[in-house]
Design a protein around this motif. Structure first.
Motif, short mmCIF file in Angstrom:
data_model
loop_
_atom_site.label_atom_id
_atom_site.label_comp_id
_atom_site.label_asym_id
_atom_site.label_seq_id
_atom_site.Cartn_x
_atom_site.Cartn_y
_atom_site.Cartn_z
N ASP A 33 0.80 -1.11 0.14
CA ASP A 33 -0.05 0.02 0.10
C ASP A 33 0.84 1.32 -0.04
O ASP A 33 0.53 2.24 -0.57
CB ASP A 33 -0.90 0.09 1.19
CG ASP A 33 -2.16 1.03 1.22
OD1 ASP A 33 -2.49 1.04 0.14
OD2 ASP A 33 -2.04 1.93 2.13
N ARG A 36 2.77 1.69 -3.33
CA ARG A 36 2.04 1.99 -4.65
C ARG A 36 1.94 3.33 -4.58
O ARG A 36 1.35 3.91 -5.85
CB ARG A 36 0.48 1.28 -4.54
CG ARG A 36 0.55 -0.35 -4.79
CD ARG A 36 -1.00 -0.58 -5.09
NE ARG A 36 -1.70 -0.66 -3.84
CZ ARG A 36 -1.93 -1.73 -3.09
NH1 ARG A 36 -1.39 -2.85 -3.41
NH2 ARG A 36 -2.62 -1.42 -1.95
N ARG A 37 1.98 4.27 -3.74
CA ARG A 37 1.80 5.79 -3.72
C ARG A 37 2.96 6.31 -4.13
O ARG A 37 3.39 7.47 -4.10
CB ARG A 37 1.42 6.28 -2.47
CG ARG A 37 0.09 5.63 -1.63
CD ARG A 37 -0.35 6.54 -0.54
NE ARG A 37 0.34 6.35 0.52
CZ ARG A 37 0.10 5.61 1.54
NH1 ARG A 37 -0.56 4.62 1.38
NH2 ARG A 37 1.05 5.63 2.56
N ARG A 38 4.14 5.62 -4.55
CA ARG A 38 5.48 5.93 -4.92
C ARG A 38 5.66 5.61 -6.47
O ARG A 38 5.10 4.67 -7.09
CB ARG A 38 6.56 5.60 -3.96
CG ARG A 38 6.53 6.28 -2.91
CD ARG A 38 7.07 5.44 -1.60
NE ARG A 38 7.64 6.39 -0.38
CZ ARG A 38 6.57 6.25 0.29
NH1 ARG A 38 5.27 5.93 0.32
NH2 ARG A 38 6.86 7.07 1.42
N ASN A 39 6.69 6.29 -6.98
CA ASN A 39 6.90 5.92 -8.74
C ASN A 39 7.81 4.81 -8.48
O ASN A 39 8.99 4.83 -9.27
CB ASN A 39 7.43 7.22 -9.14
CG ASN A 39 7.71 6.81 -10.78
OD1 ASN A 39 6.89 6.37 -11.28
ND2 ASN A 39 8.76 7.59 -11.10
#
Length: 332
Positions: A33, A36-39
């Motif tokens: 989780d 997924r918020r990172r590149n």
């Protein structure tokens, strides 16, 4: 998310690949989780008999068995990760006494399989190995544990993690691999099963639904360093990003909480009156009286916890309130 200059030079126009073993487990799902918020490109590895993590954009999935060395080699060759977070493990103390062979097979052999394949391919990325606070000897007198404190596990689980920890140190120093290790303390949160927090939550929700009349409890005297899993996985990413190669980091709050206090917080948030009854069958002979960590080293990397015990308990209760009846354990 910056996971190192070497990778930036190698992949100037491509997203970094982060491979997570044990991605179907409690910590693994929360780590996905965050990632997924990172590149980054994520490869989620999970055991072929476990439930797959929830599908999400930007995540590729690999089902297999960390104890199968051929599968490990195949995954590394296919995905060519820049960073690896090794979480795959048998992670509960109680079952390690019942099935020590399986615990050591997964925790030790699985780790050696990964280390051997990284050595074989001349891995130039970074490996973060999840070890455990169960490796530490009990402090006498009680005090927060430093990473340099004596290691002497009180359980087969703890010994299996210590062996994996030391194998990683050897491989890192002998073969020049970029390896760092973390020793999480007692991570709690929604989705965990088999620990004291989830047991309390299941029992209280059973009472709220009229399935049970009493909450059966074991030993309430041990003092533990409880940390919300959401803070815990941020700690993992912080170490992966900024940690020193060859170093080990406690992931902990530094605050000792008696299990009695944890229970009191659950009862305070219950929606029905809770009658607590001691149950001798729930008292575990392997319970250590005090296990609290010193987070100074990881705090020096810029990490600090954000969730309070009250917030963690609220999230755990809401998780169990959303579960169907057949997922709850009836008590007294």
């Amino acid at each position: 998310m910056n996971l190192g200059p070497a990778c930036d030079r190698r992949r100037k126009n491509a997203a970094m690949t982060v491979l997570v073993t044990g991605a179907g487990g409690f910590i693994g799902r929360w780590l996905l989780d965050v990632l997924r918020r990172r590149n980054v490109r994520i490869v989620a590895c999970f055991h072929h008999r476990s439930q797959a993590p929830v599908s999400a954009a930007g995540v590729e999935y690999a089902r297999g068995d960390i104890t199968d060395r051929a599968w490990v080699a195949k995954v590394l060759d296919r995905y060519r990760p820049d960073r690896i977070v090794h979480l795959a493990a048998r992670s509960l103390v109680g079952p390690s006494w019942e099935n020590p062979r399986d615990t050591c097979r997964v925790n030790v052999l699985g780790t050696v399989n990964l280390l051997e394949e990284l050595r074989n391919i001349g891995f130039g990325g970074r490996l973060l190995l999840a070890c455990s606070s169960a490796e530490y000897a009990a402090p006498d007198p009680p005090r927060p544990l430093l990473e340099s404190d004596r290691l002497w596990p009180a359980s087969i689980y703890g010994m299996s993690k210590l062996l994996a920890d030391q194998m990683a140190q050897i491989y890192g120093s002998r073969y020049g691999l970029d390896i760092l290790r973390v020793r999480p303390f007692f991570l709690i949160g929604p989705g965990k099963r088999g620990d004291v927090a989830s047991d309390f939550a299941q029992g209280i929700v059973s009472i709220e639904r009229g399935l049970s009349r009493r909450l059966l409890v074991g030993n309430l005297h041990p003092v533990r360093d409880f940390l919300d899993v959401r803070d815990g996985v941020e700690g993992l990413v912080t170490c992966l990003d900024r940690g020193v190669s060859g170093q080990v980091y406690n992931i902990c709050s530094g605050r000792g909480v008696p299990v009695q206090e944890l229970l009191g917080e659950f009862i305070a948030q219950a929606r029905s009156p809770v009658e607590v009854v001691g149950d001798p069958s729930r008292v575990r002979s392997h319970d250590e009286p005090y296990k609290v960590g010193d987070p100074s080293r990881i705090r020096s990397l810029g990490w600090s916890p954000h969730y309070t015990l009250e917030q963690s308990v609220a999230a755990i209760l809401e998780y169990w309130r959303a579960q169907p009846v057949d997922q709850l354990r009836e008590q007294g």
